[in-house]
Scaffold this active site. Structure first.
Site, PDB file in Angstrom:
ATOM      1  N   GLU A  25     -13.368 -93.443  27.229  1.00  0.00           N
ATOM      2  CA  GLU A  25     -13.167 -93.282  25.777  1.00  0.00           C
ATOM      3  C   GLU A  25     -11.726 -93.593  25.376  1.00  0.00           C
ATOM      4  OE1 GLU A  25     -12.263 -89.566  23.956  1.00  0.00           O
ATOM      5  OE2 GLU A  25     -12.853 -88.416  25.715  1.00  0.00           O
ATOM      6  N   LYS A  86      -9.724 -91.412  14.389  1.00  0.00           N
ATOM      7  CA  LYS A  86     -10.551 -90.772  15.422  1.00  0.00           C
ATOM      8  C   LYS A  86     -11.998 -91.059  15.036  1.00  0.00           C
ATOM      9  CE  LYS A  86     -11.771 -86.148  17.070  1.00  0.00           C
ATOM     10  NZ  LYS A  86     -11.467 -84.714  16.938  1.00  0.00           N
ATOM     11  N   ALA A 141     -19.843 -83.105  17.336  1.00  0.00           N
ATOM     12  CA  ALA A 141     -20.931 -84.096  17.354  1.00  0.00           C
ATOM     13  C   ALA A 141     -21.226 -84.563  18.782  1.00  0.00           C
ATOM     14  CB  ALA A 141     -20.569 -85.293  16.474  1.00  0.00           C
ATOM     15  N   LYS A 159     -12.804 -76.827  27.496  1.00  0.00           N
ATOM     16  CA  LYS A 159     -11.650 -75.918  27.414  1.00  0.00           C
ATOM     17  C   LYS A 159     -12.018 -74.639  26.723  1.00  0.00           C
ATOM     18  CE  LYS A 159      -8.255 -79.222  26.522  1.00  0.00           C
ATOM     19  NZ  LYS A 159      -9.234 -80.262  26.400  1.00  0.00           N
TER      20      LYS A 159
HETATM   21  N1  PSU Z   1     -11.069 -82.653  24.800  1.00  0.00           N
HETATM   22  C1  PSU Z   1      -9.981 -83.036  25.495  1.00  0.00           C
HETATM   23  N2  PSU Z   1      -9.341 -84.181  25.161  1.00  0.00           N
HETATM   24  C2  PSU Z   1      -9.790 -84.971  24.158  1.00  0.00           C
HETATM   25  C3  PSU Z   1     -10.965 -84.569  23.439  1.00  0.00           C
HETATM   26  C4  PSU Z   1     -11.565 -83.417  23.789  1.00  0.00           C
HETATM   27  O1  PSU Z   1      -9.561 -82.362  26.396  1.00  0.00           O
HETATM   28  O2  PSU Z   1      -9.171 -86.010  23.882  1.00  0.00           O
HETATM   29  C5  PSU Z   1     -11.502 -85.460  22.371  1.00  0.00           C
HETATM   30  C6  PSU Z   1     -12.741 -86.222  22.880  1.00  0.00           C
HETATM   31  O3  PSU Z   1     -12.696 -87.534  22.382  1.00  0.00           O
HETATM   32  C7  PSU Z   1     -13.885 -85.456  22.254  1.00  0.00           C
HETATM   33  C8  PSU Z   1     -13.265 -85.069  20.960  1.00  0.00           C
HETATM   34  O4  PSU Z   1     -15.053 -86.230  22.083  1.00  0.00           O
HETATM   35  O5  PSU Z   1     -11.934 -84.705  21.263  1.00  0.00           O
HETATM   36  C9  PSU Z   1     -13.998 -83.925  20.290  1.00  0.00           C
HETATM   37  O6  PSU Z   1     -13.538 -83.779  18.997  1.00  0.00           O
HETATM   38  P1  PSU Z   1     -14.278 -82.783  18.002  1.00  0.00           P
HETATM   39  O7  PSU Z   1     -14.056 -81.414  18.603  1.00  0.00           O
HETATM   40  O8  PSU Z   1     -13.588 -82.974  16.702  1.00  0.00           O
HETATM   41  O9  PSU Z   1     -15.717 -83.169  18.016  1.00  0.00           O
END
Ligand code: PSU
Ligand code: MN
Length: 305
Positions: A25, A86, A141, A159
């Protein structure tokens, strides 16, 4: 559909020759780590995958195309630019239509990987059900994507900025298997364990690959999570990281951080509060995941032949 997708020369050749490909990603590059460690890590992760006989495909949105495999200059650009959106599921079409730059999240990377016929995807951590989601309704999502898109996601668990218990419940409802690689318990990203069990402990890449094959042969749609604990020597002290996460969550609330900004804010805050130690752990666990992901991709490729 093809008009929206561009494969790098390396990925195109790999697919032509029937070589295993591993998706990566770009949100982790543009919004998950600071420059220059983000670009350096991205390059090293790609090389780890090549050294194990697979081909890396870092995915991002650029010039109205879904790029499957980035050039070195593109990696550098996604690491440095401050105007990269993002990009999750909801953002893909708009970013393509307007030719804006987008760094794909786990959800969006899964969509693009599936479109390109890639079944294995390596990252650091996934999004999940946030703490307090019963009032904020902040549920990534990524979880819905895992429920419907046929791509395996290798990560170091989730986390504890998230509610791990609710995340596991959500995944159970959606029928997403969570396999622990050589572990019975769900790893918590910076640490090797949490108080939650995985669904299945699997000790080798071949069994993970044959489980994925069985799922998809049966048309049981959706992905799978392969949770790979951070190496012992790179893990953080549990009490320390928990305190830092509490502090980061408090600041996010005080500053009214909302929506897609929540996760990047918390990641940056945790890095700041640990004096960079969390970044070192983050880099180490992504590389560790790349090793496992490449092995799974190689095994799955053999099974598919
Ligand atoms: N967790 C991490 N590093 C990241 C992300 C999550 O330790 O970079 C990123 C990933 O791309 C994940 C996104 O898909 O954050 C999730 O964002 P949200 O919680 O807004 O869905
Ligand atoms: Mn969210």
């Amino acid at each position: 559909m093809k008009q929206y997708i561009t494969l790098s020369e390396e990925v195109r050749a790999a697919q032509e020759q029937g070589k295993p490909v591993v998706a990566l990603e770009s949100t982790i590059i543009s919004h998950g780590m600071p420059y220059p460690q983000n670009v350096q890590t991205a390059r090293e992760v790609e090389q780890i995958i090549r050294d194990l006989g697979a081909v890396p495909a870092t995915i991002a949105i650029l010039d109205g195309k879904i790029k499957i495999g980035l050039s070195d200059e593109e990696l550098e650009m996604f690491g440095q630019s401050t105007d990269v959106a993002k990009a999750s599921r909801r953002d893909l079409a708009y970013l393509l239509a307007t030719k804006k730059k987008g760094a794909t999240t786990v959800a969006a990377t899964m969509i693009c990987a599936e479109l390109a016929g890639i079944q294995v995807f390596v990252t650091g951590g996934i999004g999940g059900v946030h703490r307090g989601a019963e009032t904020s309704m902040d549920i990534s999502a990524d979880l819905e994507e895992l429920a419907q898109t046929n791509v395996a996601v290798i990560c170091a668990g989730a986390k504890s900025i998230l509610d791990l218990g609710l995340t596991m419940e959500y995944l159970e409802t959606k029928g997403v298997p969570v396999m622990g690689y050589q572990t019975d318990v769900l790893p918590a990203f910076y640490t090797r364990s949490s108080q939650f069990n995985v669904n299945f402990r699997v000790d080798d890449a071949e069994t993970i690959a044959s489980t994925l094959k069985a799922k998809w042969d049966l048309n049981i749609k959706g992905g799978a999570i392969i949770a790979n604990p951070i190496p012992e020597e790179d893990a953080m002290d549990e009490a320390t990281i928990n305190n830092v996460i509490e502090q980061a969550l408090k600041e996010a609330e005080e500053q009214h951080i909302k929506g897609k900004d929540v996760t990047p804010f918390l990641l940056a805050k945790v890095k700041e509060l640990t004096g960079g130690k969390s970044l070192e752990s983050n880099i180490a666990l992504v590389k560790n995941n790349a090793v496992l992901g490449a092995k799974i991709a190689v095994s799955l490729d053999l099974l598919n032949k």
